[in-house]
Design a protein around this motif. Structure first.
Motif, PDB file in Angstrom:
ATOM      1  N   ARG A 133       8.708 -13.073  29.972  1.00  0.00           N
ATOM      2  CA  ARG A 133       9.940 -13.627  29.407  1.00  0.00           C
ATOM      3  C   ARG A 133       9.689 -14.149  27.996  1.00  0.00           C
ATOM      4  O   ARG A 133       8.676 -14.797  27.734  1.00  0.00           O
ATOM      5  CB  ARG A 133      10.471 -14.771  30.265  1.00  0.00           C
ATOM      6  CG  ARG A 133      10.953 -14.361  31.650  1.00  0.00           C
ATOM      7  CD  ARG A 133      11.459 -15.552  32.446  1.00  0.00           C
ATOM      8  NE  ARG A 133      10.406 -16.532  32.690  1.00  0.00           N
ATOM      9  CZ  ARG A 133      10.320 -17.710  32.088  1.00  0.00           C
ATOM     10  NH1 ARG A 133      11.225 -18.059  31.182  1.00  0.00           N
ATOM     11  NH2 ARG A 133       9.348 -18.540  32.381  1.00  0.00           N
ATOM     12  N   THR A 134      10.620 -13.884  27.076  1.00  0.00           N
ATOM     13  CA  THR A 134      10.514 -14.420  25.719  1.00  0.00           C
ATOM     14  C   THR A 134      10.863 -15.901  25.747  1.00  0.00           C
ATOM     15  O   THR A 134      11.950 -16.290  26.191  1.00  0.00           O
ATOM     16  CB  THR A 134      11.454 -13.684  24.758  1.00  0.00           C
ATOM     17  OG1 THR A 134      11.101 -12.299  24.722  1.00  0.00           O
ATOM     18  CG2 THR A 134      11.341 -14.258  23.355  1.00  0.00           C
ATOM     19  N   ASP A 181       8.088  -0.906  23.462  1.00  0.00           N
ATOM     20  CA  ASP A 181       7.964  -1.537  24.775  1.00  0.00           C
ATOM     21  C   ASP A 181       6.738  -2.448  24.792  1.00  0.00           C
ATOM     22  O   ASP A 181       5.720  -2.145  24.163  1.00  0.00           O
ATOM     23  CB  ASP A 181       7.810  -0.495  25.881  1.00  0.00           C
ATOM     24  CG  ASP A 181       9.121   0.154  26.271  1.00  0.00           C
ATOM     25  OD1 ASP A 181      10.157  -0.177  25.669  1.00  0.00           O
ATOM     26  OD2 ASP A 181       9.111   1.025  27.170  1.00  0.00           O
ATOM     27  N   THR A 223       9.101  -4.932  29.068  1.00  0.00           N
ATOM     28  CA  THR A 223      10.331  -5.265  28.364  1.00  0.00           C
ATOM     29  C   THR A 223      10.553  -4.276  27.231  1.00  0.00           C
ATOM     30  O   THR A 223       9.610  -3.877  26.546  1.00  0.00           O
ATOM     31  CB  THR A 223      10.307  -6.705  27.808  1.00  0.00           C
ATOM     32  OG1 THR A 223      11.517  -6.934  27.068  1.00  0.00           O
ATOM     33  CG2 THR A 223       9.118  -6.950  26.890  1.00  0.00           C
ATOM     34  N   SER A 224      11.819  -3.868  27.049  1.00  0.00           N
ATOM     35  CA  SER A 224      12.200  -2.959  25.968  1.00  0.00           C
ATOM     36  C   SER A 224      13.060  -3.665  24.926  1.00  0.00           C
ATOM     37  O   SER A 224      13.701  -3.004  24.100  1.00  0.00           O
ATOM     38  CB  SER A 224      12.962  -1.751  26.544  1.00  0.00           C
ATOM     39  OG  SER A 224      12.150  -1.033  27.453  1.00  0.00           O
ATOM     40  N   GLU A 225      13.066  -4.994  24.951  1.00  0.00           N
ATOM     41  CA  GLU A 225      13.945  -5.725  24.033  1.00  0.00           C
ATOM     42  C   GLU A 225      13.450  -5.708  22.590  1.00  0.00           C
ATOM     43  O   GLU A 225      14.153  -6.180  21.695  1.00  0.00           O
ATOM     44  CB  GLU A 225      14.133  -7.167  24.504  1.00  0.00           C
ATOM     45  CG  GLU A 225      12.866  -7.991  24.590  1.00  0.00           C
ATOM     46  CD  GLU A 225      13.144  -9.393  25.125  1.00  0.00           C
ATOM     47  OE1 GLU A 225      13.955 -10.116  24.518  1.00  0.00           O
ATOM     48  OE2 GLU A 225      12.547  -9.744  26.166  1.00  0.00           O
ATOM     49  N   TRP A 260       4.924  -6.185  34.564  1.00  0.00           N
ATOM     50  CA  TRP A 260       6.219  -6.328  33.912  1.00  0.00           C
ATOM     51  C   TRP A 260       6.285  -5.453  32.666  1.00  0.00           C
ATOM     52  O   TRP A 260       5.275  -4.995  32.164  1.00  0.00           O
ATOM     53  CB  TRP A 260       6.547  -7.778  33.572  1.00  0.00           C
ATOM     54  CG  TRP A 260       5.523  -8.560  32.774  1.00  0.00           C
ATOM     55  CD1 TRP A 260       4.618  -9.454  33.250  1.00  0.00           C
ATOM     56  CD2 TRP A 260       5.326  -8.528  31.333  1.00  0.00           C
ATOM     57  NE1 TRP A 260       3.861  -9.974  32.228  1.00  0.00           N
ATOM     58  CE2 TRP A 260       4.284  -9.434  31.036  1.00  0.00           C
ATOM     59  CE3 TRP A 260       5.924  -7.826  30.293  1.00  0.00           C
ATOM     60  CZ2 TRP A 260       3.825  -9.634  29.733  1.00  0.00           C
ATOM     61  CZ3 TRP A 260       5.474  -8.026  28.986  1.00  0.00           C
ATOM     62  CH2 TRP A 260       4.446  -8.936  28.721  1.00  0.00           C
TER      63      TRP A 260
END
Length: 404
Positions: free
Chosen positions: A365-366, A314, A329-331, A327
């Protein structure tokens, strides 16, 4: 579900290091020693497979300025060999002892030197001297101008992080919890400070840090503590626990701080494995904020956001003022991420396959992805005013910048 071994399967048990080649400071191996059984790294059921990367539509673009090969890189060893960026020069070393100084703007090799020992920690130094440490516990000083050896001493134990230079001294922290100060001119020892370490620890050494604002040396340890030392004497100014061991097994009770500390605006930030991320007062060590977290990387502060790459992959950002999560992200789950670094309002971090991911700082955001290395990027990227540098474990060192 498929599982895999973690990046750096490595533990230390009362001075005995057990390590298997891999890529992230993990804790999952099988050892049987003195009646202690620890299950993990030999098992194939220890860690989920890293998520596959989703395609990214680039919102920003970067170009490679130059690239240089540094010896055999990490040579498949569980080490982190962070380069040193100072003035107009970047100095990097490989596991097999190839030390190179490179001009930052052009990538031209200024000088190179072969050290006939295995290197265990990254590069430290100042404008006059460069320091490296070896697997046999030697601290070596060379000239920053031409690489000529100046002196060499034994620290008595292995050092797995870069030496730190401040106030005319070079500081090192060994794997057994000893912090030592040496005169930069001749290697004469000035003082020692020892912290009691647990019997079982993740095999790593937290990088030392120096806070110019309060003139204190900051050390973090496998017992979950951060200690501020007077650089002149080694006397502690304060000591603070970031995490306390919990659980029944020795593995459950691991709480190493391996990533070092972040210093900004009168605060010290640190995170422990299986513990917490904390904000401490730089002057007194008071805990001003504590949040459950687990990481081997250093938290990074930029534009009032504290960003952390967690052990499970994460990426999390907290508002440094309100202490609320901004924020997450787990991507990049289980992609064994490096320490994040801020560069021009973006967050950069590497992964186990040599990719660098670029996130927009405000919302996470990527916005870009590129691959400067063919193998894992373990060492933290290094940002300067005009470029950002990456050192892959394959030995590829490169400089990148945003396209105008």
């Amino acid at each position: 579900m498929m599982y895999r071994l973690s990046r750096h399967c490595r533990l230390t048990l009362r001075g005995l290091s057990v390590a298997w080649p891999g890529r992230q400071s993990g804790v999952l191996l099988v050892i049987l020693l003195a009646g202690l059984i620890v299950s993990g790294c030999g098992d194939e059921d220890v860690r989920p497979e890293p998520v596959e990367l989703k395609p990214v539509t680039p919102q920003v673009s970067l170009s490679q300025v130059w690239s240089v090969g540094i010896g055999d890189g990490y040579d498949d060893e569980a080490v982190s060999l962070a380069p040193l960026v100072l003035d107009d020069q970047i100095t990097a070393v490989s596991r097999d002892g190839e030390l190179q100084a490179i001009e930052r703007s052009s990538g031209e090799i200024l000088w190179e030197r072969s050290i006939d020992e295995a290197i265990s920690g990254g590069v430290g130094g100042d404008s006059s001297r460069v320091f490296v440490t070896t697997a046999d516990g030697n601290l070596i000083a060379v000239s920053a101008t031409d690489g000529t050896e100046l002196w060499q001493i034994s620290t008595g134990s292995e050092v797995l992080s870069a030496p730190l230079v401040a106030r005319g001294l070079v500081f090192v922290q060994t794997i057994d919890g000893l912090v030592s100060a040496y005169d930069v001119a001749n290697g004469q020892k000035r003082w020692d400070y020892r912290e009691q370490e647990p019997a079982l620890t993740v095999r790593g050494t937290s990088p030392l840090n120096y806070d110019d604002r309060v003139e204190l040396l900051l050390a973090a340890f496998a017992n979950g503590s951060v200690v501020a030392l007077d650089p002149r004497s080694g006397i502690p100014a304060w000591s603070q626990i970031v995490a306390e061991p919990r659980g029944k097994t020795e593995l459950d009770r691991l709480i190493d701080i391996d990533g070092g500390t972040e210093v900004a605006d009168g605060n010290v930030y640190a995170v422990a494995y299986q513990g917490n991320v904390a904000q401490l007062s730089a002057i007194r060590g008071r805990v001003d904020w504590l949040e459950k977290a687990s990481s081997f990387a250093r938290p990074t502060l930029g534009d009032r956001l504290l960003v952390l790459t967690a052990e499970n992959g994460d990426v999390v950002a907290w508002d440094a003022s309100s202490k609320t999560e901004r924020w997450r992200t787990s991507e990049y789950a289980y992609r064994e991420l490096s320490t994040p670094v801020m560069f021009r309002d973006h967050v950069f971090f590497g992964d186990l396959e040599g990719y660098v991911h670029v996130l927009e700082l405000a919302e996470g955001r990527t916005v870009a992805r590129f691959r400067p290395a063919d193998d894992a990027i373990i060492a933290a990227p290094i940002a300067s005013a005009d470029a950002i540098y990456f050192y892959g474990s394959d030995g590829e060192l490169s400089a990148w910048t945003f396209d105008e």
